[in-house]
Design a protein around this motif. Sequence first.
Motif, PDB file in Angstrom:
ATOM      1  N   ALA A 551       0.860  -1.195   0.000  1.00 51.38           N
ATOM      2  CA  ALA A 551       0.000   0.000   0.000  1.00 51.38           C
ATOM      3  C   ALA A 551       0.886   1.230   0.000  1.00 51.38           C
ATOM      4  CB  ALA A 551      -0.922   0.000   1.224  1.00 51.38           C
ATOM      5  N   ASP A 552       0.243   2.398  -0.319  1.00 49.96           N
ATOM      6  CA  ASP A 552       1.021   3.633  -0.294  1.00 49.96           C
ATOM      7  C   ASP A 552       1.017   4.210   1.115  1.00 49.96           C
ATOM      8  OD1 ASP A 552      -1.509   4.550   0.029  1.00 49.96           O
ATOM      9  OD2 ASP A 552      -1.652   5.579  -1.906  1.00 49.96           O
ATOM     10  N   ARG A 556      -3.605   3.006   0.725  1.00 45.83           N
ATOM     11  CA  ARG A 556      -4.274   2.488  -0.464  1.00 45.83           C
ATOM     12  C   ARG A 556      -3.411   1.389  -1.122  1.00 45.83           C
ATOM     13  NH1 ARG A 556      -5.240   8.011  -3.603  1.00 45.83           N
ATOM     14  NH2 ARG A 556      -3.028   8.097  -3.028  1.00 45.83           N
ATOM     15  N   LYS A 557      -4.106   0.371  -1.591  1.00 43.80           N
ATOM     16  CA  LYS A 557      -3.413  -0.762  -2.205  1.00 43.80           C
ATOM     17  C   LYS A 557      -2.752  -0.349  -3.512  1.00 43.80           C
ATOM     18  CE  LYS A 557      -4.126  -5.417  -4.041  1.00 43.80           C
ATOM     19  NZ  LYS A 557      -5.108  -6.486  -4.263  1.00 43.80           N
TER      20      LYS A 557
END
Length: 600
Positions: A551-552, A556-557
């Motif tokens: 993820a970031d 988020r993926k």
Amino acid sequence: MSEFTLQTIIAGDSLQLSEVFASIAAHEGNATGQLRAQLANEIALSFTTSHLWDLQLQLPLQPLWQLLSNAISRDDEFFCNTQHPLRALLQALLTGCYWYPREGKPAQQFQDKYLSLVESCKTRLTITDEGSVDSASLQAAVQQYSDWLAGEDKRAAMLETRLCETELANLKQISAETRVIDLINKNLAGRPLPTDLHPLVSGTLKSELQYWAFNRTPEELIQLPLWKSWNRLLPALGELFSSDDAQVDDQFLYQQIPLVIAELERSSEHPVNHSQSYQQLIEQLSGYLMANIQKQALENSLFPALANSAGQSSSNTHVPYSLLKQTEQIHPGDWFIFFGENDECLRCKLALKNPEVDQLLLVDHTGRKVMIKSHKDFALCLSTGIARPLIAPDIQRLIENTLPSWIERANTSVQAQLLQQKQKAEQLVRALIAKQQAAAEVAAKARAEAEARMQQQLEARRAAARKAMAEARALADEQRRREAEQAAEAERLRIEQAEAEAAETLARRQMAQQAVSELQVGAWLEIQLENEKQRAKLSVIIASTNKYIFADQVGRKLAEYTRDQLQEQVAQEQIKILRNGDNFEDQLAKVIRGLRRDLS
């Protein structure tokens, strides 16, 4: 003097034919008129062979042949011009060889027109005072007959075409029936069979097999499962039932009947035309076979041979293959003459020969049906002399076959004269040769000495060439040895480089595997996404599927890899590990510290 040739004469050179007669006359001492009459008689006699004409035409034609012979002997153009009036007359007369007496207006009308032509030609072939025939009136009479005959031939062709179309389906039906009857008679005729089965075999089975024989080509039929099945069943059925004169061995019945019943059951699985009646046949036949093996009393009788259609020969008639082969050489349009009783002759043309139908349709010159014959019957007719090919003489071929012997006689005469001239010339040549021979011997001696000197020079040059070749081969061998050593050294360096690269790749993969194994949740990596490097955090490791989810910074993926994919991209330096992350205990400690801060 050049030789006389057939091609030159038949191409139109009547002068050369006159020279042929003159040469033969000079050598053999005969008059040219007598020679011309002999040749003309040879041509005319070719049209008087036995059975070429019907008796009703043969007698009126007899006086005409001598008149024709006389006319031909006076005109050398007959042999050189394909459009000659006498040739046209002969061609018209040859149309009569296809006629024979038959009831009906067309046959009678042809006879009247033909005999009218013959009588008119007898008058016109009489030699005039000028020593020739009246060619103009002769051509007019022949043309009038030919015009009438062209119309009749056109009507005959139309009638023949319609007849062939009508008969084709009938011939196909007869051929299919004959094929089935032959199969049944071959295996069952004269063999004991339950009496109640006779109508089923001659009715249901014959009808079913005939349906498939009609709707399949011979090549397709022999591959048809149902046809194959009955080709196995019928020979066995002919041997399974006893008669008063012959009893079937019990052991043979116990061995064969179960096999036959099994084959019957398999045959019922094949496509059939009338399934209900065919199933009834199978059931009754199986029932009789079971009763037979159980030794029940059966009313058996000899199966009668099935009758062929009219005009068909018996299947028991054996015709050698060599005779049947003759029918393969005939073609539609071929004419034949059939000899009957009381000197009756039928002149027929083969109108229809279809590969799918074992029948031949023959018609007369008016296109009307005369007879239908199977290939077997036709072969028997040919072999016994009942029928023979009817081949009308071909005028051009007749001339081409007759003239060569005369040309050979003329060339022989010319060669005899040339031989005398040659002998005189040879005497002169021998004298000249004797004078030249002495000079030739001197010249030959000088040439021999010159050739010896040239041979010595040639040997010296060859020795020098051999030495040069040996030195060249030595240099080439040395060059090949050096090239081989260089190639071996290059191959060794390539192998060492490949081994180093393989070792480097293996080490990189092992380091990548170790690095991936040491990754913990929270590790940061730099990955390549859409040609852009991004920092990603390892958020989840799913051990059951060996998946790694990244993820970031906001959760988020970004990407998802299997363990193998991750190791491969790390090994290829497409993914760079920035930090391994904390282990489970460190992460748990961070969570607890966070909770304590929240409580305080």
